[in-house]
Design a protein around this motif. Structure first.
Motif, short mmCIF file in Angstrom:
data_model
loop_
_atom_site.label_atom_id
_atom_site.label_comp_id
_atom_site.label_asym_id
_atom_site.label_seq_id
_atom_site.Cartn_x
_atom_site.Cartn_y
_atom_site.Cartn_z
N ALA A 62 24.55 -50.15 18.68
CA ALA A 62 23.11 -50.35 18.55
C ALA A 62 22.36 -49.24 19.31
O ALA A 62 22.75 -48.89 20.42
CB ALA A 62 22.72 -51.71 19.12
N PRO A 63 21.31 -48.74 18.75
CA PRO A 63 20.76 -48.98 17.43
C PRO A 63 21.12 -47.84 16.48
O PRO A 63 20.34 -47.52 15.60
CB PRO A 63 19.26 -48.99 17.72
N ALA A 64 22.27 -47.23 16.70
CA ALA A 64 22.56 -46.00 15.95
C ALA A 64 23.46 -46.22 14.74
O ALA A 64 23.30 -45.54 13.71
CB ALA A 64 23.21 -44.98 16.88
N SER A 65 24.41 -47.17 14.80
CA SER A 65 25.32 -47.26 13.66
C SER A 65 26.09 -48.59 13.66
O SER A 65 26.25 -49.22 14.71
CB SER A 65 26.33 -46.11 13.68
N TYR A 66 26.52 -49.00 12.50
CA TYR A 66 27.49 -50.09 12.37
C TYR A 66 28.22 -49.97 11.03
O TYR A 66 27.91 -49.11 10.20
CB TYR A 66 26.84 -51.46 12.56
N THR A 67 29.19 -50.84 10.90
CA THR A 67 29.86 -50.96 9.61
C THR A 67 29.58 -52.36 9.09
O THR A 67 29.75 -53.34 9.82
CB THR A 67 31.39 -50.77 9.76
N ILE A 68 29.12 -52.45 7.87
CA ILE A 68 28.92 -53.75 7.24
C ILE A 68 30.01 -53.94 6.20
O ILE A 68 30.25 -53.07 5.37
CB ILE A 68 27.49 -53.88 6.65
N LYS A 69 30.71 -55.06 6.35
CA LYS A 69 31.90 -55.26 5.52
C LYS A 69 31.77 -56.59 4.80
O LYS A 69 31.41 -57.60 5.42
CB LYS A 69 33.11 -55.29 6.46
N GLY A 70 32.01 -56.61 3.55
CA GLY A 70 31.94 -57.86 2.80
C GLY A 70 33.20 -58.08 2.00
O GLY A 70 33.85 -57.12 1.57
N GLU A 71 33.55 -59.33 1.85
CA GLU A 71 34.72 -59.59 1.02
C GLU A 71 34.56 -60.96 0.38
O GLU A 71 34.15 -61.92 1.04
CB GLU A 71 35.97 -59.39 1.88
N GLY A 72 34.76 -61.03 -0.91
CA GLY A 72 34.48 -62.29 -1.60
C GLY A 72 35.51 -62.64 -2.64
O GLY A 72 36.11 -61.77 -3.27
N GLN A 73 35.71 -63.96 -2.84
CA GLN A 73 36.61 -64.45 -3.88
C GLN A 73 35.77 -64.85 -5.09
O GLN A 73 34.83 -65.62 -4.95
CB GLN A 73 37.36 -65.69 -3.38
N GLY A 74 36.12 -64.31 -6.21
CA GLY A 74 35.38 -64.63 -7.43
C GLY A 74 36.13 -65.57 -8.34
O GLY A 74 36.03 -65.48 -9.55
N VAL A 101 32.99 -59.00 -17.13
CA VAL A 101 33.27 -60.13 -16.25
C VAL A 101 32.06 -60.41 -15.36
O VAL A 101 31.61 -59.54 -14.63
CB VAL A 101 34.50 -59.86 -15.36
N LYS A 102 31.56 -61.63 -15.45
CA LYS A 102 30.49 -62.03 -14.54
C LYS A 102 31.07 -63.06 -13.59
O LYS A 102 31.73 -64.00 -14.01
CB LYS A 102 29.33 -62.63 -15.33
N ALA A 103 30.88 -62.84 -12.31
CA ALA A 103 31.52 -63.73 -11.35
C ALA A 103 30.60 -64.04 -10.18
O ALA A 103 29.74 -63.25 -9.80
CB ALA A 103 32.81 -63.10 -10.83
N ARG A 104 30.80 -65.25 -9.65
CA ARG A 104 30.08 -65.66 -8.46
C ARG A 104 31.07 -65.54 -7.30
O ARG A 104 32.13 -66.18 -7.31
CB ARG A 104 29.58 -67.10 -8.62
N PHE A 105 30.77 -64.70 -6.35
CA PHE A 105 31.67 -64.47 -5.23
C PHE A 105 31.24 -65.30 -4.03
O PHE A 105 30.08 -65.27 -3.63
CB PHE A 105 31.66 -62.99 -4.83
N GLU A 106 32.19 -66.03 -3.47
CA GLU A 106 31.96 -66.72 -2.22
C GLU A 106 32.70 -65.91 -1.16
O GLU A 106 33.89 -65.65 -1.32
CB GLU A 106 32.56 -68.13 -2.26
N GLY A 107 32.02 -65.52 -0.10
CA GLY A 107 32.74 -64.68 0.84
C GLY A 107 32.05 -64.51 2.17
O GLY A 107 31.08 -65.21 2.50
N ASN A 108 32.60 -63.58 2.90
CA ASN A 108 32.14 -63.34 4.26
C ASN A 108 31.55 -61.95 4.38
O ASN A 108 32.01 -61.01 3.74
CB ASN A 108 33.32 -63.44 5.23
N ILE A 109 30.54 -61.86 5.26
CA ILE A 109 30.01 -60.56 5.63
C ILE A 109 30.21 -60.42 7.13
O ILE A 109 29.97 -61.35 7.89
CB ILE A 109 28.51 -60.43 5.27
N GLU A 110 30.66 -59.24 7.51
CA GLU A 110 30.94 -59.03 8.92
C GLU A 110 30.32 -57.70 9.35
O GLU A 110 30.36 -56.72 8.60
CB GLU A 110 32.45 -59.01 9.14
N LEU A 111 29.73 -57.70 10.55
CA LEU A 111 29.22 -56.46 11.10
C LEU A 111 30.17 -56.03 12.20
O LEU A 111 30.51 -56.82 13.08
CB LEU A 111 27.82 -56.67 11.67
N LEU A 112 30.59 -54.79 12.13
CA LEU A 112 31.50 -54.34 13.18
C LEU A 112 31.25 -52.87 13.53
O LEU A 112 30.35 -52.25 12.94
CB LEU A 112 32.96 -54.62 12.83
N ASN A 113 31.99 -52.38 14.49
CA ASN A 113 31.76 -51.02 15.04
C ASN A 113 30.30 -50.83 15.45
O ASN A 113 29.70 -49.79 15.18
CB ASN A 113 32.14 -49.93 14.03
#
Lengths: 780, 152, 156
Positions: free
Chosen positions: B70-82, B55-67
């Motif tokens: 700075a400058p020690a850590s974060y969580t990068i979260k992505g979620e996309g609809q294909g 399956v090849k898919a083009r995902f449209e979605g959001n990226i969010e930085l949370l937790n």
């Protein structure tokens, strides 16, 4: 060569199939044909906050984009479960609302939210992809054992704790007491794995609306077109019955999955009216995996107690049954009346108690799949028997024999009254055919090659011929389960038989013709079987539960009795003889002991010419009958599986599979053996290969033949199939039924054989090489 | 399945942190990323092409930085609809530790897919997710290293 | 759209089709040869097998436009008047029930027997089972299919 009862007649219907002339639903093209594609939830559980159809509606070829609000707005009713099962406290089952197109919430991956109707399948699919659904994702659960926990997400507001019913059968206190006093108690936890039926023809529907007449025609992949019409009319309010014709043409396998009336058929009919176009939908295999009802998924603990001589004193069973996200048409009956009523197996068991909790999960609905409840019961009983024999150091065949029911009729403590059988005969026949006496030597020889050889039994019983209408009615069924037939003798003597049974591989066009041709002494080619069209055939109940022989053919016999009675009257009148002296044979109707006779065709002609009929006799020669069975029928038998396991890889080969069945009277042994082969193959598939796997959050992980392991030719052996029959006393032909036996009896035989080979009884289905290898390692 | 990894980057922690929050850097480093648009300092929309098994898919979605710490850590979260292929979600907890002039980046990532991707590609999800995560941090490492230890 | 011309069951046919048209769709929808069936979407089940230039091919994973000038035989074209020995054997041995996988089974088996014959190899029951790897039947348990192929192999 005889073509009558017991003859191995080659199938009449084969010619069209082997030349590519079969007519399946997807082969049919309506006038002004448009195509449907469904928009389905990719989430196991979500709130539908909005549906934006603008982009899709503007695409090339799109005729309409329709959603659940429009569907319910037009008064299309919710999908029903047709068998009411009450909890032990008397409360009714908790049926959650299920709309053909979801309106506010989706509850499994594949739940339909909208449909696109377009000029071509490709345009419909492209546009379906462009429908934007705004989902608010909710927590989901796929597993039955988690459904009842406090932390599990709730699927339906009216089913607190996801509990559909908490049902019981049998005497719990007496069973507890019997187990407490037992000399030995075998205790097991058993899972009956979740399966996908996978008839090779994907489901399909062609809905044709005729606006001038407000009339609908539905071609569909159905095992029971009349029931489909009834349900579509009476419950889903698609159209009144007289304005709806349902045709199930050639159908490419069913195995239960084509009994039910699914959202897609309902939607196609409705969409055909909305668009004034013929609307066709055909599932691709990926869609089949997420829309065809699945089977099994039972989680059971059981205790079986024995006295010091090895006689069973009690059986206590507790089962959690997964019914998926919604209650499908007969889902409620499968883990109750089709399951717990068979827990006595072939044995004298004075005390049985079974408790069943049915639960909702965020998965495809579960309903009847070949065997439907009876494979689950057989698996419990036969795994327990084999395990108990091992624990008590007894021979597994002899332990069974010691406990066999010997006298008939036999009333079990769980409703069923067995009418006939000879369980010893089947066990003896299977043991002889499998050369059990030589097994020790074969095991030794295999060991010399580094292979582990094992042997396992399964002595199954099932209840078929479903079923006496009053009996199933008292248990909550929403329909009667009789069958109908009409026998039409034409003026020149050829015969059409209209039957409510439906053939989707069972060969009715041949076997049904055999009993008619034999009865009237005419050629097989002079008899045609008509089925599957509500405009041609009187109301009928369809084919499932191994009922076409025991119930469907019984109806034909009843109709033939009436035809024969009239033929006798006509012949007696024309030949000036007594009715009692009339004999029908060899294409002639004769007066016994004389040379007075008339040809069979002359009788037909006489009936229709009506120039010389007895006074008060109506012209014509056509009779119909409805047959309501007097009891369930009880096919039974013993299966013996012999395997060789490679201890280094866990790879298991079935080196011999022997079946001895008691199906009562057999009309066509060739066809019956074919049914057994196919059933055993599905049972071996369940035992060794097949498993529907969901991730914890409800994503289906086995959605194609790359991941769902269908049995292939190289996975299976030749089967050694034998017959030792007792005649069923409760129907005119003495038939018990043969369609499901193989799938019911074989899984425990396979697992009993593998566990015997590897010396570890703790092995779940499917026994893949990995699972077997792990079990071997665990036993070291 | 949790995927974990560790990279030693020859750049000061502040520079690495800045890069981790730079939308242009993210665009360069996210495998298959065609487009990324910053909506706020911590949210972005993105278009990503991925092939998972058949399956090849083009995902449209959001990226969010949370937790964000700075400058020690974060969580990068992505979620996309294909689209018809289904959806994909992933997140990575990223921590940066100073070690002299260098920075040690550690990550723990999870991925989840649904719909057709799960049905047809489930066997390949773990391998694909691992490849995507590794490729991202490889790209990131290469990007910073090529720009030179001082960050240019 | 591309114009493609091929010989199907001995007759030249020409159609304008979208480039992505699969041979199975071409046969079923353009030529209305509905004996070729589609039972899956991952090229696993083999219900769609036809012969292209004498070799068994899964028509669900072959593009019609790639077959310019090819000779295609479907189940409808296997017999000319008399049934092919493989068709007869499936009937004789009850090698079919619902009939849906049957066209693909027969086309695969005809190719299988022809290959083994031309290579001078013996077609054992075990070899037949291995060769049927790409054809799924849900009804018969394959027992009678293997018997049918064994029988037909002796008559072809």
């Amino acid at each position: 060569m005889s073509t009558g009862i017991g003859a191995r007649v080659k199938r009449k219907e084969d010619k069209r199939f082997i030349t590519g002339k079969g007519k399946y639903t997807d082969d049919i093209r309506g006038d002004n044909q448009a195509y449907a594609a469904f928009v389905r939830s990719p989430h196991a559980h979500a709130r539908v906050k909005g549906i934006d159809i603008a982009a899709a509606a503007a695409m090339d070829g799109v005729i309409a984009v329709l959603d659940g609000k429009q569907l319910t707005g037009d008064g299309i009713g919710n999908i029903i479960c047709g068998w009411a099962v009450s909890s032990k406290d008397g409360s009714p089952m908790n049926m959650g609302a299920w709309s053909a197109l979801a309106t506010d919430r989706v509850r499994y991956v594949g739940d339909a939210v909208a449909v696109v109707i377009a000029e071509s399948p490709a345009e419909a699919r492209l546009a379906a992809e462009a429908v934007e659904v705004d989902y608010e994702i909710l927590p989901a659960n796929a597993h039955a054992d988690r459904a009842l926990s406090k932390s599990a997400p709730q699927l339906h507001d009216n089913a607190p704790g996801n509990l559909i019913y908490d049902w019981e059968i049998g005497d719990g206190a007496a069973t507890d007491k019997a187990l407490a006093g037992a000399a030995h108690v075998t205790e097991m936890a058993l899972t009956n794995n979740r399966l996908s039926p996978n008839a090779m023809e994907p489901r399909s529907a062609v809905a044709i609306y005729d606006a001038s007449d407000e009339h609908y025609t539905l071609y569909t992949t159905s095992q029971n077109p009349h029931v489909a019409r009834l349900v579509l009319s009476a419950f889903y309010q698609v159209a009144p019955e007289n304005k709806l014709r349902v045709i199930a043409p050639d159908v490419g396998g069913g195995f239960g999955s084509k009994i039910f009336i699914y959202p897609e058929e309902i939607t196609c009919l409705w969409a055909s009216m909305k668009t004034n176009r013929s609307v066709k939908w055909t599932a691709d295999r990926s869609e089949a995996f997420i829309t065809d009802a699945h089977g099994r998924d039972h989680h059971t603990t059981a205790k079986m107690g024995f006295d010091k001589d090895g006689r069973i004193v009690g059986l206590k069973v507790d089962t959690i049954a997964n019914l998926g996200a919604y209650m499908s048409l007969f889902s409620s009956s499968v883990p109750t009346y089709l399951y717990a009523t068979l827990l006595s197996g072939q044995y004298n068991i004075a005390n049985i108690h079974c408790n069943v909790r049915a639960v909702y999960t965020n998965t495809v609905p579960i309903d009847a799949y070949r065997g439907a409840g009876r494979p689950e019961a057989c698996f419990v009983v036969e795994r327990m028997m084999e395990t108990a024999a091992r624990e008590m150091g007894r021979d597994p065949a002899e332990l069974r024999r010691l406990n066999f029911v010997q006298a008939f009729p036999h009333q079990t403590p769980v409703i069923m009254a067995y009418d006939a059988g000879d369980f010893d005969a089947n066990l003896d026949q299977a043991m002889a055919a499998a050369d059990v006496a030589g097994f020790a030597a074969r095991r030794k020889e295999a060991a010399s090659r580094g292979k582990l050889r094992g042997l396992g039994y399964s002595s199954y019983i099932e209840a078929c011929g479903i079923a006496p209408s009053a009996a199933v009615g008292s248990l909550g069924a929403g329909v009667g389960l009789w069958e109908s037939a009409e026998v039409r003798v034409n003026p020149v003597g050829t015969i059409e038989v209209l039957t409510g049974s439906h053939s989707h591989g069972q060969g009715h066009e041949t076997t049904f013709a055999q009993i008619v041709a034999e009865r009237f002494g005419i050629g097989l080619d002079a008899v045609s079987i008509v089925h599957g069209d509500t405009d041609k055939v009187q109301f009928g109940m369809g084919t499932y539960g191994s009922r076409s022989g025991a119930v469907g053919m019984s109806a034909i016999v009843k109709a033939m009795d009436k035809v024969e009675a009239k033929v006798r009257k006509i012949a007696a009148h024309v030949l000036e003889a007594s009715e009692a002296d009339i004999v029908i044979e060899g294409g002639q109707v004769k007066v016994a002991g004389t040379d007075k006779a008339m040809g069979w065709h002359e009788v037909g002609l006489t009936a229709y010419m009506a120039h010389n009929l007895p006074p008060d006799m109506e012209p014509g020669l056509k009779e119909s009958a409805f047959y309501d069975p007097a009891n369930f029928t009880f096919p039974a038998g013993t299966y013996i599986c012999e395997v060789e396991v490679d201890p280094d890889t866990g790879e298991t080969e079935i080196v011999q599979f022997t079946a001895s069945d008691d199906f009562g009277t057999i009309i066509n042994p060739m066809i019956v053996e074919g049914q057994v082969h196919g059933g055993i193959a599905q049972g071996i598939g369940q035992a060794m290969l097949e498993q529907v796997v969901y991730s914890d959050d409800g994503q289906l992980l086995t959605g194609s033949y790359m991941d769902y392991a269908m049995p292939r030719a190289s996975d299976l052996p030749f089967f050694s199939v034998h017959n030792a029959a007792t005649v069923c006393p409760n129907n005119p032909l003495g038939i018990k039924g043969c369609g499901e036996a193989g799938a019911i009896g074989s899984p425990p035989a396979v697992i009993n054989a593998i566990t015997d080979a590897i010396g570890n009884n703790n092995l779940a289905m499917p026994a893949t090489p990995q699972a077997v290898w792990n079990a071997i390692q665990a036993a070291k | 399945m949790d995927m974990t990894g560790q990279y030693r980057i020859g750049a000061a922690r502040d520079i690495v942190w800045a890069a981790l929050n730079d939308v242009e850097v993210l665009k360069l480093c996210i495998p298959g990323c065609e487009e990324i648009e910053q909506l706020s300092p911590t949210t972005m929309t993105a278009r990503v092409v991925q092939k998972i098994g058949p399956v090849k898919a083009r995902f449209e979605g959001n990226i969010e930085l949370l937790n964000i710490e700075a400058p020690a850590s974060y969580t990068i979260k992505g979620e996309g609809q294909g689209g018809v292929a289904g959806f994909a979600k992933g997140s990575a907890d990223v921590t940066l530790a100073e070690d002299g002039d260098e920075t040690v980046l550690e990550f723990t990532a999870q991925a989840q897919v649904g719909g057709k991707l799960a049905r047809l590609g489930s066997r390949l999800i773990d391998a694909t997710a691992k490849k995507v995560a590794t490729k991202f941090f490889d790209n990131f490492h290469t990007h910073l290293t090529e720009k030179g230890p001082t960050g240019g | 759209m591309t114009k493609v011309t091929m010989i199907v069951n001995g007759k030249a046919v020409s159609r304008e089709v979208p480039d992505e048209t699969l041979l199975s769709d071409f046969l079923r929808e353009k030529l209305r040869l509905t004996g070729t069936h589609v039972g899956c979407d991952t090229s696993q089940c083999g219900a769609c097998v036809v012969h292209v230039n004498g070799r068994a091919v899964k028509s669900c994973s072959t593009l019609a436009v790639a077959l310019e000038g090819a000779e295609v035989t479907t189940i409808e074209g296997l017999s000319n008047g008399e049934l092919h020995p493989m068709q007869t054997a499936f009937n004789e041995h009850h090698g079919l029930q619902c009939g849906f996988c049957t066209p693909g089974m027969i086309m695969t088996s005809v190719d299988m027997v022809a290959r083994y014959k031309s290579e001078g190899r013996k077609l054992t029951a075990e070899a037949i089972r291995t060769e049927l790897e790409g054809n799924i039947c849900r009804c018969t348990g394959y027992h009678n299919i293997v018997r049918a192929v064994e029988d037909a192999a002796g008559k072809m």
